[in-house]
Scaffold this active site. Structure first.
Site, PDB file in Angstrom:
ATOM      1  N   HIS A 161      -4.580   1.759   7.747  1.00 46.55           N
ATOM      2  CA  HIS A 161      -3.210   2.275   7.754  1.00 46.55           C
ATOM      3  C   HIS A 161      -3.055   3.372   6.695  1.00 46.55           C
ATOM      4  CE1 HIS A 161       1.341   1.471   7.874  1.00 46.55           C
ATOM      5  NE2 HIS A 161       1.186   2.270   6.833  1.00 46.55           N
ATOM      6  N   GLU A 162      -3.585   3.127   5.500  1.00 48.28           N
ATOM      7  CA  GLU A 162      -3.418   4.093   4.407  1.00 48.28           C
ATOM      8  C   GLU A 162      -4.264   5.346   4.636  1.00 48.28           C
ATOM      9  OE1 GLU A 162      -0.983   3.690   2.539  1.00 48.28           O
ATOM     10  OE2 GLU A 162      -0.644   1.592   3.025  1.00 48.28           O
TER      11      GLU A 162
ATOM     12  N   HIS B 103      -2.556   7.736   6.821  1.00 48.84           N
ATOM     13  CA  HIS B 103      -1.557   8.568   6.132  1.00 48.84           C
ATOM     14  C   HIS B 103      -2.173   9.863   5.612  1.00 48.84           C
ATOM     15  CE1 HIS B 103       2.221   6.402   6.016  1.00 48.84           C
ATOM     16  NE2 HIS B 103       1.646   5.284   5.598  1.00 48.84           N
TER      17      HIS B 103
ATOM     18  N   LEU C 107       6.332   1.862   4.271  1.00 51.99           N
ATOM     19  CA  LEU C 107       7.433   2.211   3.365  1.00 51.99           C
ATOM     20  C   LEU C 107       8.116   3.502   3.789  1.00 51.99           C
ATOM     21  CD1 LEU C 107       5.846   1.223  -0.075  1.00 51.99           C
ATOM     22  CD2 LEU C 107       7.454  -0.075   1.348  1.00 51.99           C
TER      23      LEU C 107
ATOM     24  N   GLY D   8       0.836  -1.195   0.000  1.00 50.39           N
ATOM     25  CA  GLY D   8       0.000   0.000   0.000  1.00 50.39           C
ATOM     26  C   GLY D   8       0.870   1.244   0.000  1.00 50.39           C
TER      27      GLY D   8
HETATM   28 NI    NI Z   1       2.490   3.356   5.602  1.00 51.26          NI
END
Ligand code: NI
Length: 181
Positions: free
Chosen positions: A145-146, A149, A104, A56
């Site tokens: 999670h995304e 962000h 990431l 992701g």
């Molecule tokens: Ni992340």
């Protein structure tokens, strides 16, 4: 977004790493006037995600402060790319699930994160069509999670201050060491 930035992401964009302050901004919704740039941004996001590799990637992670992310939870030999634009969680389960997460933007760092086990998300696909997805398991964790962000939230924010600081110090140390070689 400037035309220069749009041109730049035709190459595979770099993924921002903590503590880059752009990871902490709240992204703005994607508007109709952004639509003609979305394809270009999405290509760059997939390229960066697959290169990493990861499952992701949210637009703010490549420095684009828009509410959209890409994900692919398919097995290595069968890609299942998804684009979620203006995603919003509209329902969460009472019961929670804990699973190991990485990011990431925090390469090499992993920790167990507890979140609602099941969620309902509404979003627009790449062409602007409204969609709805019911998710559990890895998919539910990935979407949460995304979307975090997009609000400047990282998975480490769900940990105790102690665990978070250990992880951040480890990341900083590893980054220093890598630079030295
Ligand atoms: Ni992340």
């Amino acid at each position: 977004m400037s035309p220069n930035l749009a041109a730049a992401i035709q190459q595979t964009p770099d993924i921002l790493i903590v503590p880059d302050k752009r990871l902490r901004l709240r992204a703005r919704p994607v508007l109709a006037s952004d639509r003609d740039r979305i394809g270009n941004i999405v290509s760059g996001m997939f390229a960066a995600m697959y290169r990493a590799p990861g499952i992701g990637l949210a637009a703010p992670q490549i420095g684009i402060s828009l509410r959209m992310f890409v994900m692919d939870l398919g097995p290595d030999n069968a890609r299942e790319p998804h684009v979620l634009v203006n995603p919003e969680i509209v329902a969460v389960s009472q019961d929670l699930a804990t699973r190991e997460e990485g990011c990431l933007s925090l390469p090499g760092q992993y920790a167990e994160v507890t979140r609602p086990a099941r969620i309902t998300t509404v979003y627009e696909d790449e062409s602007g069509t409204k969609r709805r997805i019911e998710a559990d398991g890895l998919l539910a964790a990935c979407i949460q999670h995304e979307i975090d962000h997009l609000d400047g939230i990282l998975f480490i924010d769900h940990l105790s201050a102690l665990k978070r600081n250990i992880l951040l110090r480890k990341l900083a140390k590893e980054r220093r060491e890598n630079r030295g070689t």
